[in-house]
Design an enzyme around this catalytic site. Structure first.
Site, PDB file in Angstrom:
ATOM      1  N   LYS A 223       0.828  -1.206   0.000  1.00  0.00           N
ATOM      2  CA  LYS A 223       0.000   0.000   0.000  1.00  0.00           C
ATOM      3  C   LYS A 223       0.863   1.256   0.000  1.00  0.00           C
ATOM      4  CE  LYS A 223      -3.947  -2.184   2.239  1.00  0.00           C
ATOM      5  NZ  LYS A 223      -4.753  -2.276   3.488  1.00  0.00           N
TER       6      LYS A 223
ATOM      7  N   HIS B 114      -0.323  -6.328  17.928  1.00  0.00           N
ATOM      8  CA  HIS B 114      -1.392  -7.318  17.803  1.00  0.00           C
ATOM      9  C   HIS B 114      -2.005  -7.612  19.152  1.00  0.00           C
ATOM     10  CE1 HIS B 114       1.010 -10.599  19.529  1.00  0.00           C
ATOM     11  NE2 HIS B 114       2.011 -10.164  18.790  1.00  0.00           N
TER      12      HIS B 114
END
Length: 122
Positions: free
Chosen positions: A59, A109
Site C-alpha cells: 500500500k 497485535h
C-alpha cells in the site's frame, strides 16, 4: 515521505486459513519469519502481524497484491526487538523505482487483530 500503508488482519481468520491450507505459511512467510512465529505460544498472532506488514508495504508503494512475491517482503527483528524490513526481488525493484531510501515499520497485535504501519521515506 513517499508513502504510508496500514493494514489490519483478523487473527482468527488467518488461523482458519492456515489450518485449512498448511502450505500457506510456506507461501506467505520466509523461513526466518516462520521460525520466529513458531517459537511463540500462539504463532498466528505473529504471522498475522507479518502478513499485515507485507500488505502495508504494498500500500505504501501504491501497488496492489501480486505486485511482488510475499517472500520479497520480510519482517526482521533487531536485537532490541524492533521490527524492520528487508526487501528483495520485485518488492526491492518497486521500492527503488519509487525512490525509497528507508522504511519505518511498526507492528502490534492482540489475540484478535494484528496491525502494521509501513512508512516509505526518501
Amino acid at each position: 515521505m513517499i508513502g504510508i500503508g496500514v493494514d489490519l488482519v483478523d487473527v482468527d481468520r488467518l488461523r482458519t486459513s492456515l489450518a485449512r491450507t498448511p502450505s500457506l505459511a510456506d507461501r506467505l512467510f520466509t523461513p526466518g519469519e516462520r521460525d520466529y512465529a513458531l517459537a511463540a505460544r500462539d504463532p498466528t498472532e505473529r504471522f498475522a502481524a507479518r502478513f499485515a506488514a507485507k500488505e502495508a508495504v504494498l500500500k505504501a508503494l501504491g501497488v496492489g497484491l501480486g505486485a511482488a512475491d510475499w517472500h520479497d517482503i520480510e519482517v526482521v527483528r533487531a536485537e532490541s526487538g524492533a521490527p524492520s524490513l528487508v526487501l528483495t526481488g520485485r518488492a526491492r525493484a518497486l521500492s527503488d523505482a519509487a525512490g525509497v531510501g528507508r522504511w519505518l515499520l511498526t507492528l502490534t497485535h492482540t489475540a484478535r487483530t494484528a496491525e502494521a504501519i509501513a512508512v516509505a521515506l526518501p
